[in-house]
Structures are given as C-alpha cells and as structure tokens.
Design a protein around this motif. Structure first.
Motif, PDB file in Angstrom:
ATOM      1  N   PHE A 272      43.762  70.807  21.137  1.00  0.00           N
ATOM      2  CA  PHE A 272      43.839  72.258  21.317  1.00  0.00           C
ATOM      3  C   PHE A 272      45.117  72.636  22.063  1.00  0.00           C
ATOM      4  O   PHE A 272      45.827  73.566  21.675  1.00  0.00           O
ATOM      5  CB  PHE A 272      42.618  72.756  22.075  1.00  0.00           C
ATOM      6  N   VAL A 273      45.440  71.880  23.126  1.00  0.00           N
ATOM      7  CA  VAL A 273      46.657  72.149  23.893  1.00  0.00           C
ATOM      8  C   VAL A 273      47.892  72.002  23.010  1.00  0.00           C
ATOM      9  O   VAL A 273      48.791  72.846  23.029  1.00  0.00           O
ATOM     10  CB  VAL A 273      46.765  71.205  25.115  1.00  0.00           C
ATOM     11  N   LEU A 274      47.932  70.932  22.212  1.00  0.00           N
ATOM     12  CA  LEU A 274      49.082  70.695  21.337  1.00  0.00           C
ATOM     13  C   LEU A 274      49.250  71.795  20.288  1.00  0.00           C
ATOM     14  O   LEU A 274      50.363  72.064  19.839  1.00  0.00           O
ATOM     15  CB  LEU A 274      48.949  69.333  20.640  1.00  0.00           C
ATOM     16  N   SER A 275      48.133  72.432  19.908  1.00  0.00           N
ATOM     17  CA  SER A 275      48.216  73.509  18.917  1.00  0.00           C
ATOM     18  C   SER A 275      48.847  74.769  19.515  1.00  0.00           C
ATOM     19  O   SER A 275      49.301  75.647  18.781  1.00  0.00           O
ATOM     20  CB  SER A 275      46.817  73.835  18.382  1.00  0.00           C
ATOM     21  N   ILE A 276      48.883  74.840  20.842  1.00  0.00           N
ATOM     22  CA  ILE A 276      49.423  76.020  21.522  1.00  0.00           C
ATOM     23  C   ILE A 276      50.750  75.722  22.212  1.00  0.00           C
ATOM     24  O   ILE A 276      51.704  76.495  22.121  1.00  0.00           O
ATOM     25  CB  ILE A 276      48.408  76.555  22.559  1.00  0.00           C
ATOM     26  N   GLU A 277      50.809  74.579  22.915  1.00  0.00           N
ATOM     27  CA  GLU A 277      51.985  74.227  23.703  1.00  0.00           C
ATOM     28  C   GLU A 277      52.969  73.413  22.864  1.00  0.00           C
ATOM     29  O   GLU A 277      52.722  72.250  22.559  1.00  0.00           O
ATOM     30  CB  GLU A 277      51.572  73.410  24.932  1.00  0.00           C
ATOM     31  N   LYS A 278      54.075  74.002  22.506  1.00  0.00           N
ATOM     32  CA  LYS A 278      55.065  73.304  21.684  1.00  0.00           C
ATOM     33  C   LYS A 278      55.672  72.106  22.412  1.00  0.00           C
ATOM     34  O   LYS A 278      56.030  71.102  21.799  1.00  0.00           O
ATOM     35  CB  LYS A 278      56.175  74.280  21.269  1.00  0.00           C
ATOM     36  N   GLU A 279      55.814  72.229  23.721  1.00  0.00           N
ATOM     37  CA  GLU A 279      56.433  71.162  24.498  1.00  0.00           C
ATOM     38  C   GLU A 279      55.417  70.140  25.001  1.00  0.00           C
ATOM     39  O   GLU A 279      55.774  69.207  25.719  1.00  0.00           O
ATOM     40  CB  GLU A 279      57.189  71.764  25.690  1.00  0.00           C
ATOM     41  N   GLY A 280      54.154  70.315  24.620  1.00  0.00           N
ATOM     42  CA  GLY A 280      53.127  69.389  25.077  1.00  0.00           C
ATOM     43  C   GLY A 280      52.863  69.533  26.562  1.00  0.00           C
ATOM     44  O   GLY A 280      53.102  70.586  27.145  1.00  0.00           O
ATOM     45  N   ILE A 281      52.410  68.454  27.195  1.00  0.00           N
ATOM     46  CA  ILE A 281      52.079  68.539  28.626  1.00  0.00           C
ATOM     47  C   ILE A 281      52.722  67.401  29.433  1.00  0.00           C
ATOM     48  O   ILE A 281      52.292  67.092  30.528  1.00  0.00           O
ATOM     49  CB  ILE A 281      50.549  68.540  28.834  1.00  0.00           C
ATOM     50  N   GLU A 282      53.772  66.795  28.874  1.00  0.00           N
ATOM     51  CA  GLU A 282      54.464  65.692  29.565  1.00  0.00           C
ATOM     52  C   GLU A 282      54.978  66.141  30.932  1.00  0.00           C
ATOM     53  O   GLU A 282      54.959  65.378  31.900  1.00  0.00           O
ATOM     54  CB  GLU A 282      55.632  65.202  28.707  1.00  0.00           C
ATOM     55  N   ASN A 283      55.440  67.398  31.009  1.00  0.00           N
ATOM     56  CA  ASN A 283      56.010  67.899  32.259  1.00  0.00           C
ATOM     57  C   ASN A 283      54.963  68.186  33.331  1.00  0.00           C
ATOM     58  O   ASN A 283      55.296  68.552  34.460  1.00  0.00           O
ATOM     59  CB  ASN A 283      56.832  69.165  31.995  1.00  0.00           C
ATOM     60  N   MET A 284      53.682  68.027  33.004  1.00  0.00           N
ATOM     61  CA  MET A 284      52.613  68.296  33.964  1.00  0.00           C
ATOM     62  C   MET A 284      52.209  67.051  34.748  1.00  0.00           C
ATOM     63  O   MET A 284      51.370  67.112  35.642  1.00  0.00           O
ATOM     64  CB  MET A 284      51.378  68.863  33.241  1.00  0.00           C
ATOM     65  N   LEU A 285      52.795  65.907  34.426  1.00  0.00           N
ATOM     66  CA  LEU A 285      52.458  64.677  35.131  1.00  0.00           C
ATOM     67  C   LEU A 285      52.989  64.707  36.563  1.00  0.00           C
ATOM     68  O   LEU A 285      54.194  64.867  36.782  1.00  0.00           O
ATOM     69  CB  LEU A 285      53.040  63.464  34.399  1.00  0.00           C
ATOM     70  N   SER A 286      52.116  64.544  37.520  1.00  0.00           N
ATOM     71  CA  SER A 286      52.521  64.478  38.921  1.00  0.00           C
ATOM     72  C   SER A 286      52.994  63.056  39.229  1.00  0.00           C
ATOM     73  O   SER A 286      52.718  62.123  38.457  1.00  0.00           O
ATOM     74  CB  SER A 286      51.342  64.834  39.822  1.00  0.00           C
ATOM     75  N   PRO A 287      53.715  62.848  40.342  1.00  0.00           N
ATOM     76  CA  PRO A 287      54.130  61.485  40.718  1.00  0.00           C
ATOM     77  C   PRO A 287      52.951  60.516  40.810  1.00  0.00           C
ATOM     78  O   PRO A 287      53.064  59.351  40.407  1.00  0.00           O
ATOM     79  CB  PRO A 287      54.780  61.700  42.088  1.00  0.00           C
ATOM     80  N   CYS A 288      51.824  61.015  41.311  1.00  0.00           N
ATOM     81  CA  CYS A 288      50.625  60.178  41.417  1.00  0.00           C
ATOM     82  C   CYS A 288      50.123  59.768  40.033  1.00  0.00           C
ATOM     83  O   CYS A 288      49.773  58.601  39.808  1.00  0.00           O
ATOM     84  CB  CYS A 288      49.534  60.937  42.168  1.00  0.00           C
ATOM     85  N   MET A 289      50.105  60.719  39.091  1.00  0.00           N
ATOM     86  CA  MET A 289      49.669  60.423  37.724  1.00  0.00           C
ATOM     87  C   MET A 289      50.598  59.401  37.073  1.00  0.00           C
ATOM     88  O   MET A 289      50.150  58.448  36.419  1.00  0.00           O
ATOM     89  CB  MET A 289      49.658  61.702  36.876  1.00  0.00           C
ATOM     90  N   ARG A 290      51.908  59.575  37.280  1.00  0.00           N
ATOM     91  CA  ARG A 290      52.891  58.664  36.678  1.00  0.00           C
ATOM     92  C   ARG A 290      52.716  57.244  37.227  1.00  0.00           C
ATOM     93  O   ARG A 290      52.839  56.257  36.491  1.00  0.00           O
ATOM     94  CB  ARG A 290      54.312  59.163  36.948  1.00  0.00           C
ATOM     95  N   ARG A 291      52.435  57.147  38.522  1.00  0.00           N
ATOM     96  CA  ARG A 291      52.242  55.831  39.132  1.00  0.00           C
ATOM     97  C   ARG A 291      51.036  55.110  38.530  1.00  0.00           C
ATOM     98  O   ARG A 291      51.096  53.924  38.206  1.00  0.00           O
ATOM     99  CB  ARG A 291      52.060  55.987  40.645  1.00  0.00           C
ATOM    100  N   ILE A 292      49.932  55.869  38.350  1.00  0.00           N
ATOM    101  CA  ILE A 292      48.717  55.279  37.767  1.00  0.00           C
ATOM    102  C   ILE A 292      48.977  54.808  36.340  1.00  0.00           C
ATOM    103  O   ILE A 292      48.575  53.701  35.955  1.00  0.00           O
ATOM    104  CB  ILE A 292      47.561  56.302  37.795  1.00  0.00           C
ATOM    105  N   LEU A 293      49.673  55.633  35.565  1.00  0.00           N
ATOM    106  CA  LEU A 293      49.964  55.266  34.170  1.00  0.00           C
ATOM    107  C   LEU A 293      50.896  54.056  34.098  1.00  0.00           C
ATOM    108  O   LEU A 293      50.734  53.183  33.237  1.00  0.00           O
ATOM    109  CB  LEU A 293      50.562  56.458  33.426  1.00  0.00           C
ATOM    110  N   ASN A 294      51.878  53.999  35.006  1.00  0.00           N
ATOM    111  CA  ASN A 294      52.797  52.850  35.035  1.00  0.00           C
ATOM    112  C   ASN A 294      52.043  51.561  35.342  1.00  0.00           C
ATOM    113  O   ASN A 294      52.333  50.502  34.767  1.00  0.00           O
ATOM    114  CB  ASN A 294      53.892  53.075  36.080  1.00  0.00           C
ATOM    115  N   GLU A 295      51.076  51.656  36.265  1.00  0.00           N
ATOM    116  CA  GLU A 295      50.276  50.480  36.626  1.00  0.00           C
ATOM    117  C   GLU A 295      49.460  49.970  35.441  1.00  0.00           C
ATOM    118  O   GLU A 295      49.132  48.786  35.358  1.00  0.00           O
ATOM    119  CB  GLU A 295      49.344  50.819  37.788  1.00  0.00           C
ATOM    120  N   LYS A 296      49.155  50.871  34.524  1.00  0.00           N
ATOM    121  CA  LYS A 296      48.358  50.512  33.350  1.00  0.00           C
ATOM    122  C   LYS A 296      49.241  50.290  32.123  1.00  0.00           C
ATOM    123  O   LYS A 296      48.747  50.185  30.996  1.00  0.00           O
ATOM    124  CB  LYS A 296      47.313  51.596  33.074  1.00  0.00           C
TER     125      LYS A 296
END
Length: 308
Positions: A272-296
C-alpha cells in the motif's frame, strides 16, 4: 457472545465508546450464504461514482487523490452509520437498484436478503460480508442528490466523495476570504436535512474545515495531501505510519513462532505504501533500524520485506 446462528458478537471499546462487531464462527454456513448473496448482488449493482469505499480496485488513495488540487476541505462523519441503517428503507432501495439495472427481483426477495444480512440485529452488523455493499446501495441516491446540491452553491471545482461514513467536500479557495464557517454551516445543513430521509445524522463533533494553503497538509481517510512550495501537491501516508510499519517488520524477523497472518498484513501495508510513495520508505530508516538490519545482513528495505 456466541449464538447458534453461525456468528459471534464482540464488544470493542474505541474512543470511550462501545462498538459491537460480529465475526463468523468456524465452518459457518451463514458465511457461505452471505458470500453467495454478495456475489449475486455485485453483478446487479452499479456503484455511485462518489463512493470510494468497499469497491474493488478503489482505495483510500483514490479517495484522497480526487481532492488533490483543491484548497478548502470540509469533512463530515455520519454518526453510527452501519447500526443506524433502516431495514425498511434498505429493502426498498435494494429493490429499486436491482430492478433499475434490468434484473428481476421481488419485494419479498429484497426483504429476505436484508433479513439474512442483518440476522435480527439493528442496522447492518459490522463484520458481515454483505454489510459494505448494502451500505453503498443505501446511500447511492443520497450521494447523487448531495453532489447536485453542492454544485448549486457556486463553489469553484467542488469535489464530493464518501468513504463509508466519511464525507469529504473540497473546493478552490475564494479570493480574499479567510473564514469559511458560513459555507461549512450551509453545507452542514444541506447534509443533515438530506440524511434525515435515511434515518441518519451527522456526528458534529467530527466536522472540520481545513485550508490547505495555510495548513500545508490535510488528512483524507488516512492519506495526507501535502502542499509544498510553488503549489506542488503530493500524497503520503505520513511519517508515523511508515515508521510503525518498519518497526513491525523488523520485530517480526525475531519472532520464533511465525504468524503468517501478521506477515501477510505487514506485506500488504508495505504494498500500500509503495502504491502511494514514489520514493518508498528507505529514507525512514533510523540509525537504530540500520544497525539491526546490518547485524542481520539485510542491505535494503526491499530485502527486509522479501525475507519476512
């Protein structure tokens, strides 16, 4: 409360008010009957072009998009819409709708459909398959009459849409006018008088007027219309929605017991978000979120949702 009719009644508290919701019991024959009724009526009903709710291929995005290039927004809420629908009026409106579209139906058949769809409960129960379609039939004529009355008000580019019980009316700003309370009152009176014909009324506490040129954004059924510099407009689900979605997805990665229904819901929200947001939500990642994703070893948002 569970009964022997194939459904259970639950009471949910929302905004200090108790709302009754029904749910089919397992292996409910009633659910199959309601699905047959709904499929039967879908082929025999023409939707109002003003209603954006409960229609295949139409969403809250389309409801907001219809108002994208207007400036003044007046929004209303129909009070207790589904529980307040009058069965006698619905029987007649259903009969006229199907008959008008060239299909055979008798008053007694219309009566039986409404009887099956309501199960002895007041109005149209929230949770039954048949309730959304029947609610749109109930207010189809209302939609058309209201729009024509709005056109007579002399407002520039007046747009009217309804999503279930949410009414949105917008128009272009009037030069040198800053207070739109008089127009709000006039429209409110028109709607209230018209709703009386359907045994309905407005929830006046939820009526609001927004000048997009001053506020910069307005929320229409969950989607924000944003007005940036040079009158550039775009739609967004908002930062809060996107951040909550990301956290839900990340937390699901660590769930030992995989909840498939929850995963499906999260992926649906992402689509649903992708159908509305052309730029997606990559820019919404906080430093904490990025750290968790990097660990995985997850390098992108798309990868996050693909591994769920």
């Amino acid at each position: 409360m569970v009964n022997n009719s194939g459904f259970a009644i639950f009471k949910l508290k929302k905004n200090k008010k108790i709302r009754k919701i029904v749910a089919y019991t397992s292996n409910s024959e009633l659910k199959n009957i309601h699905k047959l009724i709904n499929d039967h009526l879908k082929e025999r009903v023409i939707y109002s072009k003003f209603t954006k709710g409960y229609r295949e291929g139409v969403s809250i995005f389309d409801n907001a998009k219809a108002h994208l290039y207007n400036d003044i927004f007046i929004q209303f809420d129909i009070k207790n819409f589904f529980p307040s629908i009058n069965h006698h009026k619905l029987i007649n409106l259903l009969y006229k709708e199907v008959k008008h579209n060239g299909y055979n139906i008798s008053k007694s058949q219309s009566y039986e459909i409404v009887k099956k769809a309501s199960q002895g409960l007041k109005g149209l129960p929230l949770g039954f398959i048949t309730s959304p379609l029947l609610s749109n039939i109930y207010l189809k004529k209302f939609d058309t009459i209201l729009y024509h009355r709005l056109k007579k008000q002399g407002l520039d580019n007046v747009i009217y849409t309804r999503y279930a019980d949410d009414i949105t009316i917008s128009f272009r700003c009037i030069p040198d006018k800053t207070d739109y309370s008089d127009i709000r009152s006039t429209i409110e009176k028109i709607i209230s008088n018209l709703l009386k014909r359907y045994s309905l009324k407005l929830n006046n506490k939820k009526t609001r007027v927004t000048n997009l040129l001053k506020s910069g954004n307005v929320k229409v059924t969950g989607v924000y219309i944003v007005n940036k510099r040079d009158d550039y407009r775009h739609l967004t689900v908002g930062r809060k929605f996107k951040k909550e979605l990301l956290w839900d997805a990340i937390q699901t990665l660590d769930n030992i017991e995989r909840d498939e229904s929850l995963v499906k819901q999260i992926k649906g929200r992402y689509s649903f978000v992708l159908s509305i947001e052309k730029e997606g939500i990559e820019n919404m990642l906080s430093p904490c979120m990025r750290r968790i994703l990097n660990e995985k070893n997850i390098s992108s948002i798309n990868e996050l949702f693909s591994v769920l």
